[in-house]
Design a protein around this motif. Structure first.
Motif, mmCIF file in Angstrom:
data_model
loop_
_atom_site.group_PDB
_atom_site.id
_atom_site.type_symbol
_atom_site.label_atom_id
_atom_site.label_comp_id
_atom_site.label_asym_id
_atom_site.label_seq_id
_atom_site.Cartn_x
_atom_site.Cartn_y
_atom_site.Cartn_z
ATOM 1 N N UNK A 204 64.813 17.805 14.317
ATOM 2 C CA UNK A 204 64.499 18.948 13.462
ATOM 3 C C UNK A 204 63.862 20.014 14.334
ATOM 4 N N UNK A 205 64.485 21.196 14.347
ATOM 5 C CA UNK A 205 63.908 22.323 15.076
ATOM 6 C C UNK A 205 62.977 23.070 14.137
ATOM 7 N N UNK A 206 61.689 22.826 14.310
ATOM 8 C CA UNK A 206 60.708 23.415 13.386
ATOM 9 C C UNK A 206 60.719 24.937 13.436
ATOM 10 N N UNK A 207 61.019 25.511 14.598
ATOM 11 C CA UNK A 207 61.033 26.966 14.723
ATOM 12 C C UNK A 207 62.250 27.582 14.044
ATOM 13 N N UNK A 208 63.286 26.766 13.760
ATOM 14 C CA UNK A 208 64.506 27.284 13.158
ATOM 15 C C UNK A 208 64.477 27.314 11.640
ATOM 16 N N UNK A 209 63.394 26.846 11.040
ATOM 17 C CA UNK A 209 63.266 26.855 9.576
ATOM 18 C C UNK A 209 62.255 27.928 9.181
ATOM 19 N N UNK A 210 62.718 28.990 8.523
ATOM 20 C CA UNK A 210 61.910 30.207 8.399
ATOM 21 C C UNK A 210 60.687 30.124 7.498
ATOM 22 N N UNK A 211 60.641 29.198 6.543
ATOM 23 C CA UNK A 211 59.477 29.145 5.654
ATOM 24 C C UNK A 211 59.134 27.704 5.311
ATOM 25 N N UNK A 212 57.954 27.514 4.708
ATOM 26 C CA UNK A 212 57.469 26.168 4.406
ATOM 27 C C UNK A 212 58.375 25.428 3.437
ATOM 28 N N UNK A 213 58.899 26.131 2.421
ATOM 29 C CA UNK A 213 59.743 25.453 1.428
ATOM 30 C C UNK A 213 61.002 24.877 2.071
ATOM 31 N N UNK A 214 61.628 25.664 2.938
ATOM 32 C CA UNK A 214 62.838 25.178 3.591
ATOM 33 C C UNK A 214 62.516 24.021 4.537
ATOM 34 N N UNK A 255 53.521 25.991 10.164
ATOM 35 C CA UNK A 255 52.366 26.572 9.466
ATOM 36 C C UNK A 255 51.307 25.499 9.278
ATOM 37 N N UNK A 256 50.077 25.925 9.014
ATOM 38 C CA UNK A 256 48.981 24.976 8.811
ATOM 39 C C UNK A 256 49.267 24.093 7.602
ATOM 40 N N UNK A 257 49.890 24.657 6.557
ATOM 41 C CA UNK A 257 50.211 23.873 5.355
ATOM 42 C C UNK A 257 51.212 22.765 5.680
ATOM 43 N N UNK A 258 52.258 23.099 6.420
ATOM 44 C CA UNK A 258 53.246 22.086 6.792
ATOM 45 C C UNK A 258 52.648 21.058 7.749
#
Length: 473
Positions: A204-214, A255-258
Motif C-alpha cells: 500500500x502506497x500511503x502517499x498515493x491515497x489522497x485522504x483518510x477515508x480512501x 495523517x495523525x488520525x490514520x
C-alpha cells in the motif's frame, strides 16, 4: 598462463604477415583469415580472445563481420568478443560507424607499433574485466535469494545480512532511505525469506491515497452502504494479506488520525470494516517504509511518538546509490541485460569513460534513476558502444563536471544558519582567530564577518572588547 589468441581478418597478405610476426614476438598467438567470411567460419569452430578486422575486404568486409558478431545471429560465435577495426587514414567515418556498431576500438594501419600494443592491451583488459564482472554477477545471483537486489558493496552487504537475520522472525520492520533506493525490493526479500513466503505480499502506497477515508477504505475495507458509492461489501488489504506480509510504503505521509488507526491494528491485530461493527482478526506481518526522518517528524508533532516506537522494532536503512558506487557497474550490467531481453534490442557496451560518468553521477533518484537511464538507452539506442558523450546527451556528467558538492546534504536536511556558523568558526580557527584573514578565506568583507560574529555571539579571549564596538582583531 594461457596465451592470448587473436584472429586477424586482413586481405593484405604482406601487412597481415608483418603484424602477425610483431604480435607473436610479444607472445600473442595470431591466426590470419583472408576476409570476413573466412574469419566468421573460424570463429564458429575456434575460440579467440579478440578480433582484428580490416574495414575493406572482399566477400565480407570488416563492418559486416562486426555486425554479424554483435548481432548474435551465428551459432557458436560469442557476441561479447571484442573487435578492433583496422582502417586506412582516410576512412575515419567508417571507424566511427564501427564504434557505434559495437567495436571495442579502431586503429589506423599507419599506427606506430607501441600504439597498436596499447590499444590491444586496453581492449583485452576491458574484455577481461567485463567477463569477470559478469561471472561475479551471476555467482551473486545464483547464491542470493534477493532477485534484483545488487549488493557488491559492503554497505548493501550489511543490509542483506540484516534481512537474513530477521526474515524468519515475526518482528515488525521499518525500512528507511531516500526515494528510489529499493525499499520495496528489500521488503519483498524479507517476505521471500520468511516463513510466510507462501502467503500474500501486498503493498500500500500511503502517499498515493489522497485522504483518510480512501486510505481507511483501502486498508480496512467497507460494508455495503458504509458511504456514498459503497454498493457492495469490500475486503481491505488487512484481510487480503492474512497469512502473509503487508508492506506500508511512505508511512510518514499518513495523517495523525490514520496513524492512530494503524497503531491499534499493530497492537491488537484486529479491526472493523468501515460501516461495520464486527471485529476481524488477522495474522499479518507488517513492514513499513519511509523516506522521511521519522524522529524529526515526531519532534515536530507530525508523527505519533507511540507509533514510531511500535514500528521501530527492527530498523533497516538503505544507503543512497552515491554512497555505494561499487554497485553501479553490476547494476548497469543487470539492467542492460534485462532490457535487452525484454525489448529484444542489441547489446550495449559502455566505454571506460562512460562507466566513470555513471559512477561519478550523484544519482538523486538512486537506483530508480539508473534503471530509467538504462531503459531509455535500450529503447532509443541502436546497440553498440555507449560513450561519455551519449550519457551527456541524457544530462549525466554535465552538471556534475566542475561543480563538486562542498557539502553533502543529509537526508534529514540541515539548518542553513548552523552551516554558516560552522563555516565561520572553521575559518576563524584556521586563521588563529584573526577576523580579517578569516573573512578573506570566506570571500566576504570584514564588516560582514563582524556582523556574523555578533549574530552568533562568537567570542575569543584574544579579542579586545570595548563598549559599543565590534570585536577587534
Amino acid at each position: 598462463m594461457q596465451a592470448v589468441r587473436i584472429l586477424l581478418a586482413e586481405d593484405d597478405e604482406r601487412y597481415a604477415l608483418r603484424l602477425q610476426k610483431n604480435l607473436e614476438s610479444e607472445r600473442i598467438q595470431v591466426e590470419v583469415a583472408a576476409d570476413g567470411q573466412a574469419a566468421l567460419d573460424r570463429l564458429q569452430r575456434e575460440s579467440f580472445d579478440l578480433v582484428l578486422a580490416d574495414i575493406k575486404m572482399p566477400r565480407m568486409d570488416g563492418l559486416e563481420l562486426l555486425k554479424t558478431i554483435k548481432g548474435n545471429s551465428v551459432a557458436g560465435v560469442d557476441r561479447d568478443l571484442p573487435v578492433i577495426v583496422l582502417t586506412s587514414v582516410d576512412s575515419v567515418s567508417a571507424a566511427v560507424e564501427a564504434m557505434r556498431a559495437g567495436a571495442e576500438d579502431y586503429l589506423t594501419k599507419t599506427a606506430e607499433w607501441d600504439e597498436i600494443l596499447v590499444h590491444l592491451n586496453r581492449a583485452l583488459d576491458h574484455s577481461r574485466r567485463s567477463r569477470e564482472n559478469e561471472l561475479l554477477r551471476r555467482q551473486v545471483a545464483a547464491q542470493s535469494p534477493f532477485n534484483e537486489v545488487i549488493a557488491l558493496s559492503e554497505a548493501m552487504g550489511a543490509v542483506l545480512k540484516q534481512v537474513e537475520d530477521i526474515a524468519a522472525t515475526q518482528a515488525t520492520v521499518l525500512i528507511t532511505g531516500e526515494t528510489g533506493v529499493g525499499k520495496e525490493l528489500i521488503a519483498r526479500a524479507i517476505h521471500q525469506r520468511s516463513l510466510r513466503r507462501d502467503g500474500p505480499f501486498l503493498e500500500v502506497n500511503c502517499a498515493g491515497l489522497p485522504d483518510d477515508n480512501m486510505f481507511q477504505s483501502e486498508l480496512f475495507g467497507h460494508e455495503r452502504g458504509a458511504f456514498t458509492g459503497a454498493y457492495e461489501k469490500r475486503k481491505g488489504r488487512f484481510e487480503l494479506a492474512h497469512g502473509g506480509t503487508l508492506f506500508l510504503d511512505e508511512v510518514g505521509d499518513l495523517s495523525v488520525d490514520s496513524q492512530a488507526k494503524i497503531l491499534r491494528v499493530l497492537e491488537t491485530r484486529t479491526f472493523e470494516r468501515l460501516g461495520g461493527s464486527r471485529k476481524i482478526q488477522v495474522d499479518v506481518r507488517f513492514i513499513l517504509a519511509t523516506n522521511r526522518p521519522l524522529q524529526k517528524e515526531v519532534e515536530a508533532g507530525r508523527f505519533r511518538r507511540d507509533l514510531y516506537y511500535r514500528i521501530n522494532v527492527v530498523h533497516i536503512h538503505i544507503p543512497p546509490l552515491r554512497q555505494r558506487p561499487e554497485d553501479i557497474e553490476a547494476l548497469v550490467q543487470y539492467y542492460e541485460e534485462r532490457f535487452r531481453q525484454e525489448y529484444r534490442r542489441p547489446a550495449l557496451r559502455f566505454t571506460p569513460q562512460a562507466m566513470q560518468v555513471l559512477q561519478a553521477h550523484s544519482w538523486p533518484g538512486n537506483v530508480r534513476e539508473l534503471r530509467n537511464v538504462l531503459e531509455r538507452l535500450a529503447l532509443v539506442g541502436a546497440g553498440g558502444t555507449i560513450t561519455a558523450r551519449d550519457l551527456e546527451a541524457l544530462g549525466l556528467g554535465v552538471q556534475d563536471s566542475g561543480q563538486e558538492e562542498l557539502v553533502r546534504m543529509p537526508e534529514e536536511g540541515i539548518s542553513l544558519e548552523a552551516l554558516e556558523q560552522s563555516a565561520i568558526l572553521q575559518a576563524l580557527r584556521r586563521t588563529d582567530w584573526v577576523q580579517k584573514d578569516a573573512a578573506e578565506l570566506l570571500h566576504i568583507s570584514v564588516d560582514r564577518m563582524n556582523a556574523r560574529i555578533r549574530k552568533y555571539g562568537i567570542t575569543h579571549p584574544k579579542w579586545k572588547r570595548h563598549r559599543g564596538e565590534s570585536p577587534g582583531e
